[in-house]
Design an enzyme around this catalytic site. Structure first.
Site, PDB file in Angstrom:
ATOM      1  N   HIS A 128       0.814  -1.297  -0.203  1.00  0.00           N
ATOM      2  CA  HIS A 128       0.079   0.123   0.133  1.00  0.00           C
ATOM      3  C   HIS A 128       0.906   1.260   0.058  1.00  0.00           C
ATOM      4  O   HIS A 128       0.799   2.082  -0.864  1.00  0.00           O
ATOM      5  CB  HIS A 128      -0.868   0.188   1.018  1.00  0.00           C
ATOM      6  CG  HIS A 128      -1.679   1.397   1.351  1.00  0.00           C
ATOM      7  ND1 HIS A 128      -3.109   1.334   0.888  1.00  0.00           N
ATOM      8  CD2 HIS A 128      -1.487   2.509   2.046  1.00  0.00           C
ATOM      9  CE1 HIS A 128      -3.593   2.421   1.326  1.00  0.00           C
ATOM     10  NE2 HIS A 128      -2.727   3.116   1.663  1.00  0.00           N
ATOM     11  N   GLU A 129       1.755   1.196   0.925  1.00  0.00           N
ATOM     12  CA  GLU A 129       2.662   2.361   1.036  1.00  0.00           C
ATOM     13  C   GLU A 129       3.620   2.531  -0.148  1.00  0.00           C
ATOM     14  O   GLU A 129       3.958   3.715  -0.758  1.00  0.00           O
ATOM     15  CB  GLU A 129       3.249   2.565   2.373  1.00  0.00           C
ATOM     16  CG  GLU A 129       2.763   2.502   3.975  1.00  0.00           C
ATOM     17  CD  GLU A 129       1.644   3.603   3.621  1.00  0.00           C
ATOM     18  OE1 GLU A 129       1.857   4.761   3.066  1.00  0.00           O
ATOM     19  OE2 GLU A 129       0.564   3.657   4.364  1.00  0.00           O
TER      20      GLU A 129
ATOM     21  N   HIS B 288       1.716   4.466  -3.000  1.00  0.00           N
ATOM     22  CA  HIS B 288       2.029   5.953  -2.585  1.00  0.00           C
ATOM     23  C   HIS B 288       3.379   6.533  -2.924  1.00  0.00           C
ATOM     24  O   HIS B 288       3.109   7.379  -3.744  1.00  0.00           O
ATOM     25  CB  HIS B 288       1.967   6.360  -1.075  1.00  0.00           C
ATOM     26  CG  HIS B 288       0.410   6.127  -0.677  1.00  0.00           C
ATOM     27  ND1 HIS B 288      -0.737   7.015  -0.998  1.00  0.00           N
ATOM     28  CD2 HIS B 288      -0.307   5.567   0.329  1.00  0.00           C
ATOM     29  CE1 HIS B 288      -1.600   6.915  -0.487  1.00  0.00           C
ATOM     30  NE2 HIS B 288      -1.685   6.001   0.498  1.00  0.00           N
TER      31      HIS B 288
ATOM     32  N   GLU C 211      -4.502   7.979  -3.042  1.00  0.00           N
ATOM     33  CA  GLU C 211      -5.218   6.589  -2.612  1.00  0.00           C
ATOM     34  C   GLU C 211      -5.495   5.581  -3.694  1.00  0.00           C
ATOM     35  O   GLU C 211      -5.402   4.518  -3.640  1.00  0.00           O
ATOM     36  CB  GLU C 211      -6.662   6.693  -1.542  1.00  0.00           C
ATOM     37  CG  GLU C 211      -6.145   7.544  -0.357  1.00  0.00           C
ATOM     38  CD  GLU C 211      -5.056   6.841   0.438  1.00  0.00           C
ATOM     39  OE1 GLU C 211      -5.089   5.740   0.408  1.00  0.00           O
ATOM     40  OE2 GLU C 211      -4.543   7.525   1.376  1.00  0.00           O
TER      41      GLU C 211
END
Length: 499
Positions: free
Chosen positions: A263-264, A267, A293
């Site tokens: 997830h990160e 980003h 997001e």
């Protein structure tokens, strides 16, 4: 003064202001990773001072005059004009706030963050309630200062996604909720997949090494970034050549760290892909939090919870955790990581129940800002709606209303962008795979180049040039359409649960 010289003056000024902001950001990163506990109070003052200096520099009358003079020029390029226009919007907004207000907000968020850390240690909302209440009062003032037409929460949501309102978000959730409920009810009556092997003992150091390897395979550039540990995973950047991610590790839960990293990492790839020559300018910044997001959720779910990704990466997992995964097939692993089951923790939730976690937070924030509920009511409302929406009983505050860092940062208006990001992600991924039918075969072979090329072409290079909806339409041919997410989720979970 000639346009070129004037624009260079503007660019230099904006970059110097950015230098101060990012120096403050370094202190914030350190605060959440390595700062000794006794340094908390002084660190708060240091960050507040830098925030105040950056605000004073940007809101100086000379800045406003420079921006207005530049906009009178008729020989700026489209990109230069857009930078100046967006900077003027930011300037007009920033001049609504006094330096004292900016300092007070910075100091309160610092105080609130450390109160949240302590409250989590004590597993009690009580210690966080008053600092949070003080912060909410200031956020209400912020909404009034920014201005709004219908709902005070609109002013705060607009800070994360330009044009986003309560009316828009209410409609998105009203459309999404019944369709998700149908999917969940269908799955509930099916034989549940076995995910028990994901909850054995997984050595912390081995998990860390595995997470780093996954980030490398995603093509996160460790020469332009790093990973550390924090109480709550986050991504922060100081420029596109210095982007940092954090994770957390639970030795009894393989998924906690793994999808935090992915997830990160999503980003971070976005931040590393932003144009470096626009440092300090609007076109060097991300489009919106919803688009940001979309990048993390695309990698976390559409890619990172899909079979092709693990056809390549599950053998790596087996090398690190041969005892735990030695007898598990890739297909068994894929089904397990997509288990749909109501749970307590948002960041560990499956793709379907995740949106109910977001809805609860969105509802609480909306009511806190309009005064429908008070800060002291948060735990009761939270617990009641977790049982109502997800059918789970919240055992304590740490696994309940203290689980997210956002409120301690004053990030009110953020949560809805998680759901919107998931919807954008499904739409973007549909466009990517629609244009390139070999993408998933490439991912299965460990080749992310076509996927990354599409993102680098259609998402990363534009900065804030487009709003979320404009960028979505440019990239996919239409504005946000939740049908793409429902179609994706229905097909995926019908296959997994044989519905």
């Amino acid at each position: 003064m000639k346009s070129a010289a004037l624009y260079n003056e503007y660019k230099t000024k904006m970059q110097k202001i950015a230098d101060v902001k990012y120096a403050s950001a370094v202190l914030q990163w350190d605060q959440e990773t390595y700062l000794p506990p006794k340094g908390n109070s002084i660190r708060g003052k240091q960050i507040a001072t830098l925030s105040e200096i950056a605000h004073q520099q940007f809101t100086d009358e000379k800045t406003g005059a420079l921006l207005k003079e530049l906009l009178d020029k008729n020989d700026l390029s489209d990109a230069e004009k857009k930078n100046v226009e967006l900077s003027l919007v930011d300037y007009n907004k920033a001049t609504k706030f006094t330096s004292d207000f900016v300092r007070q907000m910075s100091e309160l968020t610092n105080k609130s963050f450390h109160a949240w850390i302590q409250a989590r240690k004590e597993n009690s909302f009580a210690g966080f309630q008053q600092p949070l209440d003080d912060l909410i009062k200031l956020k209400k003032q912020e909404a009034d200062i920014l201005g709004y037409e219908k709902h005070p929460y609109d002013a705060l949501m607009n800070e994360y996604d330009k044009g986003l309102t309560v009316a828009i978000t209410d409609k998105v959730f009203a459309d999404l909720k019944p369709q998700l409920s149908v999917l969940l009810n269908t799955i509930k009556n099916k034989t549940q997949v076995d995910s028990s092997f994901l909850h054995q003992h997984f050595d912390k150091d081995q998990q860390w090494k595995f997470g780093v390897e996954i980030l490398k395979r995603m093509e996160f550039d460790f020469e332009a970034g790093r990973q550390d540990m924090s109480e709550h995973p986050f991504t922060i950047n100081f420029n596109n050549a210095d982007v940092r991610v954090t994770t957390r590790i639970d030795e009894t839960d393989f998924g906690n760290m793994t999808w935090s990293c992915i997830h990160e990492g999503g980003h971070a790839l976005y931040e590393q892909g932003l144009p470096g020559d626009e440092y300090g300018l609007p076109l060097g910044e991300y489009a919106s939090l919803s688009i940001h997001e979309s990048q993390s959720r695309l990698w976390e779910n559409n890619v990172g919870r899909a079979l092709p990704f693990w056809q390549h990466n599950f053998p790596l997992a087996k090398t690190f955790f041969s005892k735990q995964f030695g007898k598990i097939t890739t297909e068994e692993f894929y089904r397990a990581i997509n288990k749909v089951q109501p749970s307590l923790i948002r960041t560990e939730a499956d793709e379907l129940t995740y949106h109910f976690h977001v809805m609860i937070r969105y509802e609480i924030e909306k009511m806190l800002i309009d005064g429908t509920i008070a800060t002291k009511d948060i735990p009761a409302y939270w617990n009641e709606h977790y049982e109502q929406y997800l059918g789970v009983k919240v055992p304590d505050d740490k696994r309940g209303c203290l689980q997210d860092v956002h409120w301690s940062h004053g990030s009110f208006g953020y949560f809805a962008t998680y759901s919107l990001g998931s919807l954008y992600a499904a739409q973007l991924y549909a466009a990517i795979t629609g244009e390139n039918d070999s993408v998933e075969k490439e991912i299965a072979a460990g080749n992310n180049s076509t996927l990354l090329h599409w993102l680098k072409k259609n998402i990363y290079p534009y900065g804030r040039y487009y709003t979320s909806e404009e960028l979505c339409k440019k990239a996919t041919g239409e504005t946000l359409n939740s049908t793409h997410f429902i179609n994706y989720a229905t097909k995926k979970y019908s296959d997994i649960y044989n519905t």
